[in-house]
Design a protein around this motif. Structure first.
Motif, mmCIF file in Angstrom:
data_model
loop_
_atom_site.group_PDB
_atom_site.id
_atom_site.type_symbol
_atom_site.label_atom_id
_atom_site.label_comp_id
_atom_site.label_asym_id
_atom_site.label_seq_id
_atom_site.Cartn_x
_atom_site.Cartn_y
_atom_site.Cartn_z
ATOM 1 N N ARG A 17 3.201 -6.657 4.171
ATOM 2 C CA ARG A 17 4.430 -5.900 4.465
ATOM 3 C C ARG A 17 5.656 -6.488 3.756
ATOM 4 O O ARG A 17 6.735 -5.877 3.809
ATOM 5 N N GLY B 124 8.817 6.174 5.132
ATOM 6 C CA GLY B 124 9.942 5.430 5.598
ATOM 7 C C GLY B 124 9.764 4.989 7.056
ATOM 8 O O GLY B 124 8.739 5.167 7.681
ATOM 9 N N GLU B 125 10.793 4.359 7.533
ATOM 10 C CA GLU B 125 10.738 3.871 8.906
ATOM 11 C C GLU B 125 11.572 4.794 9.799
ATOM 12 O O GLU B 125 12.813 4.773 9.740
ATOM 13 N N ILE C 41 0.816 -1.224 0.000
ATOM 14 C CA ILE C 41 0.000 0.000 0.000
ATOM 15 C C ILE C 41 0.845 1.267 0.000
ATOM 16 O O ILE C 41 0.309 2.371 0.035
ATOM 17 N N SER D 40 2.073 0.199 13.387
ATOM 18 C CA SER D 40 1.125 -0.214 12.351
ATOM 19 C C SER D 40 0.925 -1.725 12.365
ATOM 20 O O SER D 40 1.902 -2.483 12.303
ATOM 21 N N SER E 243 -5.511 5.381 1.327
ATOM 22 C CA SER E 243 -5.516 6.427 0.297
ATOM 23 C C SER E 243 -4.708 5.940 -0.909
ATOM 24 O O SER E 243 -3.620 5.384 -0.750
HETATM 25 C C1 LIG Z 1 4.001 5.398 5.565
HETATM 26 S S1 LIG Z 1 4.020 4.678 7.141
HETATM 27 C C2 LIG Z 1 5.558 5.191 7.824
HETATM 28 C C3 LIG Z 1 5.804 4.643 9.198
HETATM 29 C C4 LIG Z 1 6.198 3.180 9.309
HETATM 30 N N1 LIG Z 1 7.118 2.736 8.339
HETATM 31 C C5 LIG Z 1 4.970 2.284 9.373
HETATM 32 O O1 LIG Z 1 4.857 1.373 8.553
HETATM 33 O O2 LIG Z 1 4.150 2.505 10.260
HETATM 34 C C6 LIG Z 1 2.878 5.674 8.096
HETATM 35 C C7 LIG Z 1 1.485 5.094 8.183
HETATM 36 O O3 LIG Z 1 0.869 5.207 6.918
HETATM 37 C C8 LIG Z 1 0.183 4.013 6.652
HETATM 38 N N2 LIG Z 1 0.010 3.881 5.208
HETATM 39 C C9 LIG Z 1 0.850 3.351 4.305
HETATM 40 N N3 LIG Z 1 0.321 3.407 3.074
HETATM 41 C C10 LIG Z 1 -0.882 3.994 3.197
HETATM 42 C C11 LIG Z 1 -1.908 4.319 2.275
HETATM 43 N N4 LIG Z 1 -1.818 4.049 0.981
HETATM 44 N N5 LIG Z 1 -3.032 4.919 2.752
HETATM 45 C C12 LIG Z 1 -3.158 5.199 4.080
HETATM 46 N N6 LIG Z 1 -2.211 4.921 4.991
HETATM 47 C C13 LIG Z 1 -1.085 4.311 4.555
HETATM 48 C C14 LIG Z 1 1.068 2.957 7.290
HETATM 49 O O4 LIG Z 1 0.403 1.727 7.492
HETATM 50 C C15 LIG Z 1 1.430 3.643 8.589
HETATM 51 O O5 LIG Z 1 0.437 3.430 9.562
#
Ligand SMILES: C[S@@+](CC[C@H](N)C(=O)[O-])C[C@H]1O[C@@H](n2cnc3c(N)ncnc32)[C@H](O)[C@@H]1O
Length: 342
Positions: free
Chosen positions: A143, A81-82, A42, A130, A204
């Motif tokens: 993931r 990112g992380e 995603i 997450s 999204s």
């Molecule tokens: C981009 S991640 C960055 C932080 C970390 N790497 C993680 O996985 O939680 C931040 C949050 O955005 C969510 N996320 C990722 N892709 C998304 C999408 N297409 N729409 C909505 N939330 C999304 C992730 O699951 C996470 O909860």
């Protein structure tokens, strides 16, 4: 005894409340870096497009913190990112914590007791991990990393035990998609057993080339019913109540990105949101923050995008502009209230 630190925190909160009441910029998403050990279906931050992008340094984050304070304070959500891959993550949190309210979303992979304690001691208000599915195999598959689910749950337990103050909160957060609504109640039950709380955000697809995921139209009714049954589910009911409108009628408008929230990327570029990073209005490391604020406002006024209903936007707009203010305020209190240290 009242400590100097408590007085400073109270002053910061009072300034934040004033900003909130004046409907100013109260939330910043900070994309610290794009590196990540996961390969989420995603998300596209791990793809070639972002591979050689630099991370912000702790020193740059200090400058960002100072500059933002001229138009703040804000809740600054550290992501990417992380974020826990950043070698100076503790300094990053500290730089933000002196003037703002740092919160973080992570995948849990790098959480150890020492890191968790350091992040909370540096001033993190909230750390969310997450978790996309209750079923470990489905989470790991989404993931792209075996063991991701196990590490996320371990991280939640470690983080919960590492809090240094009752105001510091640990949440599990799930992206609501087309295929995980049935997983949400088991995830909430898991949170209850771990003594933590639960949040959601809506998927999204409005950045890059992400697949469309048809979230069921009755999503709001199902989530609100779950919230009624489970006090651990602390998302605002007004936010959940609009998921169906968002998936059924092409989004929610107007969007208040630019007025009440914005995105800062790994180079300091400021844009309306994470999905509009390619249209920056300025750079917070180089430009006058007051000018950036004006440009964000003007961009907000001409913005007709209704594409997402993610929690960063949805929670603020629910509190600032939604009806049912007392119920949402009560939910917000439950989401942020102090919780005794275990
Ligand atoms: C981009 S991640 C960055 C932080 C970390 N790497 C993680 O996985 O939680 C931040 C949050 O955005 C969510 N996320 C990722 N892709 C998304 C999408 N297409 N729409 C909505 N939330 C999304 C992730 O699951 C996470 O909860």
């Amino acid at each position: 005894m009242i400590r100097a630190r408590d007085v400073l925190e109270a002053a910061k909160m009072a300034r934040y409340a004033a900003s909130f009441l004046r409907k100013r910029l109260v939330h910043v998403n900070l994309q610290l870096l794009y590196d990540c050990p996961m390969r989420c279906r995603i998300c596209d931050f791990w793809t070639d497009r972002y591979r050689d992008e630099p991370a912000l340094t702790a020193r740059q984050v200090e400058t960002i913190s100072e500059n933002l304070a001229r138009i703040g304070p804000q809740i600054v959500s550290i992501g990417g990112g992380e974020p826990l891959l950043h070698p100076q993550i503790v300094d990053v949190v500290r730089a933000l914590g002196s003037r703002h309210f740092p919160v973080m979303i992570c995948n849990g992979w790098f959480v150890t007791p020492a890191i968790a304690r350091a992040v909370f001691s540096a001033g993190a208000y909230e750390v969310s991990v997450s978790v996309d599915y209750a079923d470990p195999r489905r989470h790991d598959s989404q993931r792209g990393v075996e063991g991701a689910h196990r590490r996320a749950l371990d991280a939640l337990n470690i983080l919960n035990q590492a809090r240094s103050g009752p105001w510091q909160r640990v949440h599990m957060i799930t992206v609501v998609m087309d295929d995980n609504l049935e997983e949400i109640e088991p995830l909430i039950r898991l949170c209850r057993s771990m003594g933590i709380t639960y949040l959601v955000t809506l998927y999204s697809d409005s950045r890059g080339s992400k697949e469309t995921r048809a979230v069921p139209r009755d999503v709001s009714a199902r989530l609100v019913a779950l919230k009624r049954r489970h006090p651990e589910f602390v998302a605002l009911r007004g936010y959940l109540g609009k998921f169906s409108e968002s998936v059924g009628s092409g989004g929610i408008g107007p969007c208040f990105a630019g007025r009440n929230l914005c995105n800062i990327d790994n180079r300091g570029n400021v844009a309306l949101c994470i999905d509009r990073m390619d249209e920056p209005v300025g750079n917070i490391l180089a430009d006058d923050p007051l000018v950036i604020e004006e440009r964000l406002l003007s961009k907000h006024e001409s913005n007709t995008c209704r594409a997402c209903w993610t929690s960063c936007r949805g929670s603020i707009e629910t509190l600032m502009y939604g009806g049912g203010a007392p119920a949402n305020l009560l939910d917000y209190y439950r989401m942020t209230r102090p919780v005794a240290i275990a």
